[in-house]
Design an enzyme around this catalytic site. Structure first.
Site, PDB file in Angstrom:
ATOM      1  N   VAL A 223     -71.052 -15.355  92.877  1.00  0.00           N
ATOM      2  CA  VAL A 223     -71.532 -16.575  93.553  1.00  0.00           C
ATOM      3  C   VAL A 223     -70.078 -17.124  93.965  1.00  0.00           C
ATOM      4  O   VAL A 223     -69.172 -17.478  93.285  1.00  0.00           O
ATOM      5  CB  VAL A 223     -72.222 -17.533  92.768  1.00  0.00           C
ATOM      6  CG1 VAL A 223     -72.388 -18.545  93.431  1.00  0.00           C
ATOM      7  CG2 VAL A 223     -73.483 -16.636  92.395  1.00  0.00           C
TER       8      VAL A 223
ATOM      9  N   TYR B 123     -69.114 -23.222  96.625  1.00  0.00           N
ATOM     10  CA  TYR B 123     -68.154 -24.242  97.472  1.00  0.00           C
ATOM     11  C   TYR B 123     -68.820 -25.556  97.711  1.00  0.00           C
ATOM     12  O   TYR B 123     -69.528 -25.862  98.502  1.00  0.00           O
ATOM     13  CB  TYR B 123     -67.907 -23.547  98.823  1.00  0.00           C
ATOM     14  CG  TYR B 123     -67.032 -22.494  98.586  1.00  0.00           C
ATOM     15  CD1 TYR B 123     -66.300 -21.831  97.421  1.00  0.00           C
ATOM     16  CD2 TYR B 123     -66.253 -21.828  99.942  1.00  0.00           C
ATOM     17  CE1 TYR B 123     -65.456 -20.940  97.256  1.00  0.00           C
ATOM     18  CE2 TYR B 123     -65.423 -20.765  99.711  1.00  0.00           C
ATOM     19  CZ  TYR B 123     -64.941 -20.396  98.545  1.00  0.00           C
ATOM     20  OH  TYR B 123     -63.960 -19.566  98.331  1.00  0.00           O
TER      21      TYR B 123
ATOM     22  N   ILE C 118     -67.900 -15.649  89.205  1.00  0.00           N
ATOM     23  CA  ILE C 118     -67.984 -16.912  89.877  1.00  0.00           C
ATOM     24  C   ILE C 118     -66.533 -17.087  90.703  1.00  0.00           C
ATOM     25  O   ILE C 118     -65.443 -16.836  90.191  1.00  0.00           O
ATOM     26  CB  ILE C 118     -67.922 -17.994  88.790  1.00  0.00           C
ATOM     27  CG1 ILE C 118     -69.395 -17.960  88.136  1.00  0.00           C
ATOM     28  CG2 ILE C 118     -67.837 -19.332  89.453  1.00  0.00           C
ATOM     29  CD1 ILE C 118     -69.282 -18.929  86.551  1.00  0.00           C
ATOM     30  N   LYS C 119     -66.945 -17.391  92.006  1.00  0.00           N
ATOM     31  CA  LYS C 119     -65.607 -17.834  92.852  1.00  0.00           C
ATOM     32  C   LYS C 119     -65.411 -19.238  93.245  1.00  0.00           C
ATOM     33  O   LYS C 119     -66.618 -19.560  94.148  1.00  0.00           O
ATOM     34  CB  LYS C 119     -65.791 -16.863  93.878  1.00  0.00           C
ATOM     35  CG  LYS C 119     -64.691 -17.063  95.014  1.00  0.00           C
ATOM     36  CD  LYS C 119     -64.895 -16.178  96.042  1.00  0.00           C
ATOM     37  CE  LYS C 119     -63.714 -16.225  97.447  1.00  0.00           C
ATOM     38  NZ  LYS C 119     -63.831 -17.516  97.881  1.00  0.00           N
ATOM     39  N   VAL C 120     -64.380 -19.799  92.586  1.00  0.00           N
ATOM     40  CA  VAL C 120     -64.277 -21.355  93.183  1.00  0.00           C
ATOM     41  C   VAL C 120     -62.832 -21.341  93.970  1.00  0.00           C
ATOM     42  O   VAL C 120     -61.812 -20.552  93.812  1.00  0.00           O
ATOM     43  CB  VAL C 120     -64.533 -22.105  92.192  1.00  0.00           C
ATOM     44  CG1 VAL C 120     -65.717 -22.334  91.340  1.00  0.00           C
ATOM     45  CG2 VAL C 120     -63.585 -21.873  90.963  1.00  0.00           C
TER      46      VAL C 120
END
Lengths: 304, 304, 304, 304, 304
Positions: free
Chosen positions: A169, A172, A204-206
């Site tokens: 995910v 953003y 998780i991608k932030v």
């Protein structure tokens, strides 16, 4: 190569998932230069959708060719390659099995007046057909379409996981009560990571957070509890904490192309703060292949 | 006629697809005057939906009859004929197997106040029933309904490809951040072609671009990287580059009826820039059959 | 580890399949001691079903524990581990991703009067849930239930392949016009391998053939065409020829436990005849782990 | 090549079918050396299943390789190539679109004691995936399993035709009241062709009938009505009559390999009697490619 | 009664459809006073939904009873009777098979503020259950809901035709760029008929057009091409042309109740212009049964 204790431990955090999903997570964690370290570097290429082809590939025209992107991912030894349907299709056969694939399932574009939504562009069937280890999905917490996007994520994540595919995910934040600068504020990024975790994200991608607290309602808490936020490592540590006490794999994006030294500085901070790695797009494919591989190797050497 | 090396090479770019889809693509590429050349000329007839019957067919009333359109496509030896459900139904039996068919799956019309969407008017089952080689779908990147249209495309494309049918995408930018003149600007057309490719289009259809850069965000890139845009060939070359380094079949539409010489000039530019061909509607069916065939032959002779 | 030319060539033979299936085949071919060589050694453990637990595991009681079997496969570095549902379930989580798994979908047993059929015991969904790269299925060409078994294979193979899983076919002739000795006769084994290939098997498993021609109708052909059958290598070469001119992966089983030297002799013959490898069950898990690993290493060293 | 009047007339006989099916029938009738003549020569390769690989391919070992069979079909310019799943899969991609394919959906084998049934080995989905124009199915009218086989045909034919695929029926009488010699008796072959037509076969395949009436119940009718049966042409004419007064496409098989002159004599009779063509397997692929192509050309020259 | 050449010719225009659909179309064309003439008069009763019961039936209270409407249709000998679910249900049994039925699938009402949409009120299953020959559907090209209505039509038409039912489309332009008077303008009516044809309508129903061109974009075309529009016949002729060169069955509605002479004048114009007939509601059921039958007979005598 035999699975390491580090990887074994990470897999143990996904205790509710099927062996099939863990097997795919293991494929990612055991691949490339960082195999077995519990760290990952992922090559994402959806900027063509987001910003258009020229702004993405003109600096290094070789990257217009989808095969080039596969080669870059494979030769650099990154952990995985994430892209929309069409890019994956052109190379999925030629490079079958050579790098873990993540199909990016939705994409926005710069032509739309509305930047608070994205279009679904792939299906879980497509991801299966092309041999992906997972699917990727962007949500914009805060935006007008945030709830719709979350509900799309719910459907896709549920279907993907039932077939053993990871759910990655991209969380953003934008819009709503968030200021423009707040999109990378520490409280906002931590909050976004936490929501992705709550929705069952495997990875998780932030964005790498800045030293700013954006929501008035949060400021008091951050002050009162003396949450450190001075250094990159401090802030990464806080985001990891917000991701189930560090028990979810979290990767950070650096955003626009920047100097080599700035990038490496960020990577050192992520490593020190306990982050699992980086997702590096424009900073790799907009350089020549030689330069890109050299830079990715430097990054991975820091993580290793 | 045995498949040529050129066609074999084009098919190899669609590596992620089934032999069934490649077989249908081969049928298109091996049909008519341009068989085996890797170039295609397609006759599209959806202007009756878009502009109404009189504006489309009054200049050549014979074209009111759907059989006439089949005959035109067959006698001229074009590569394929694209039209909505009703037009294909009337002739699909009489001319079964004589020309590759593409069913246009959505259509807009000039009565609607809203020109940012189209209605779905056919199904993949219909396309199968009528023996089509593919389905066609229009998206309007930039418009208010762009994301909805893309999601409809995703559904239809997935179903069509799972049955071996080609996905042909008309990518026509409008609305959003795009100015009226920008609809044919080079950056916008290249971007639209790229998005179609990312969504898995087998064949991409765009308008012939003008020498204009529309998005402010893109201007710097085009200048800094010295992307040539003076001639038609320059611009076609850039659009092909944006279509996976030329590894997708891209055809260009000329738009409104124009003089023979203007049209041929455009065709020469498309050929020189490496484009795969033209989609020629009003410039053919609004002429008498004799004149239309003569013109189409001239066009195809340039491509051959 | 980067895919070798040998593996690339093998994958190219499966041209009709999805990138997903090729990716799983690649996982098998790129795993363990024989990674990249185009040869495979597979550990199968369905003898508990076939012969009962004591006859299978009493010689080495550690093997009663399913975890032991995973460990054996992983520590020895074999290419894959094949077993029925229950055995795979117990260990699939603990060892997720450490060895390619093949779920054996049907099994016979020694209690049944009828030895010409097997029971379906797993589903493709189970195989997905546990992260398998493929499914295994036994047919008994010649037996009273041969056609029913083939039709079950057709269903399972179609479902498995549509999800990117390999179809591994144990083709074990018996009954019908086949004499008892004929079950390993050269003509019968070659015929059985050929039928598995015709049914779309990704990997074919047959018994190592003897120097005997069993069917009267075939004898003339073998004599007239001077098909060599003196050595193991001769016979393996013929079986490979019957498997689409060697363009399918074929592995040979040695059957009952035998001496180390006999087994290695067979392996040398298989290698020389161009076979892709061995499937070694009782000769491994009925030995102590140390001995088993030593023997499997010797076998793999011959193939490497 | 524009469809001929002859082909147009044949298509008109299939008036109840969809344009999609007619389009596929047209592809077959407009392909290769006999394109447009209303005659067809089909290369069938399922003898490996029926008789085993050595008896089928040892006389010309090049034919063990599935690509060879595609090449033979393409280079000789036959109308279509029919084979089981596995054979079609290996080449469907490499030769996509170069020859109309028919997937043989069931197959018997020589190992089974029971020769009155066949196993289903492919699915309509597979046929779609590989781009086939039709499916083939064998029934054994008269055998113990005749009704079961007919019911399987009903299911497959219905599914295939709903997707525009031809139904090609191998109608091979055996068992029941039929004597061994009666399997090719005129009354029996005509009866079998008629039943295939009644079941909705698009193309009927029968053996070339002998000058024999097998059923006692039929003898009186044949005598009383003076049905000519002396020459091959007489008998073919009667079979065509039984196939809806010649309004179904019927092809004849010659069976075992024979001399060139015997085969050509049969072909002349079929042509004279109004049959639509031949299905020639062993007489082609058991010869060297050069000889096979020469012979197939002679055959097709007679039909042309 | 044997089908006439006229009907045979009309059926031939529906070449892409199944014999089942043609059989239902034949039932309509071979029923009642106009059987075999290629002309039809249809009794529609959905005004109760549109305008309320009193406005519809108070002038002739007998018409409140659904049986009365069946009797009117049967006794007058009209070609078919079209009404919503409830009206058809009450009488479908009593009069089963006595008059071809068309189930009107959507309806608007005068209570709703929004007059740009209609509600779906029946299903194809209902139409099958009641023995209808077809389904009727209204679209409002130009309205805010035009695209949604077209997509509903797509679904219903596809389902209906797959079961052999006719698709009868009421194409009633309104809203969008259309002025109030433009709803019956010649260009708008022709355009609406054309869109219905493109969506696969078997029978098209439009309003009788006035001598007005509404769209600015169309005026030039009508002038330049000298499209005659003076008389009713001229205008009907143009609408027929827009309906696939007259190869679709088109019926015209007269709208509100009017004098007998006005109605007959219109009918003469429709006949002369080549229209297929009339749909006459209020002008029939708001008269006494005797008067209504007399009037309908007069109308039909003109068409016969």
């Amino acid at each position: 190569m035999i699975r390491t204790e580090t990887v074994r431990k990470i897999l143990s955090w996904y205790e509710g998932e099927t062996p099939g999903l863990k097997s795919n997570l293991s494929r990612l964690l055991m691949h490339g230069r960082l195999a077995g370290t519990g760290r990952v570097v992922i090559l994402p290429v959806d900027q063509g959708f987001e910003h258009g082809p020229a702004r993405s590939f003109a600096p290094n025209p070789a990257a217009y060719d989808p095969h080039y992107l596969y080669e870059l991912a494979i030769e650099a030894g990154v952990s995985g390659y994430a892209a929309p349907l069409g890019l994956l299709e052109h190379g999925a056969d030629a490079f079958a099995g050579e790098v873990p694939l993540i199909m990016k399932m939705n994409s926005g574009n710069s032509l739309a007046a509305n930047s608070s939504d994205q279009a679904l562009t792939g299906t879980v069937d497509d991801a299966m057909r092309l041999g992906c280890v997972g699917v990727g999905f962007t949500i914009y917490p805060g935006s007008d379409h945030a709830y719709d996007m979350m509900e799309e994520l719910r459907e896709i994540s549920h279907e993907a996981k039932s077939k053993g595919l990871l759910s990655v995910v991209w969380s953003y934040p934008r819009g709503g009560k968030i200021s423009k600068e707040g999109e990378t504020a520490l409280d906002i990024v931590a909050y976004s990571a936490h929501m992705a975790a709550l929705m069952g994200a495997t990875i998780i991608k932030v964005k790498l957070p800045s030293n700013r607290i954006d929501l008035d309602a949060a400021k008091k808490t951050y002050e009162k509890n003396h949450i450190p936020s001075e250094t990159i490592a401090d802030r990464v540590r806080h985001v990891m904490q917000a991701s189930f006490a560090g028990k979810r794999v979290v990767v950070f994006s650096g955003g626009e192309a920047k100097t080599r030294e700035d990038l490496l500085e960020e990577v050192r901070g992520i490593r020190e703060g306990g982050g699992n790695g980086s997702i590096i797009g424009r900073n790799s494919f907009q350089r020549s292949k030689e330069d890109a591989i050299a830079l990715l190797r430097e990054v991975m050497d820091i993580y290793a």
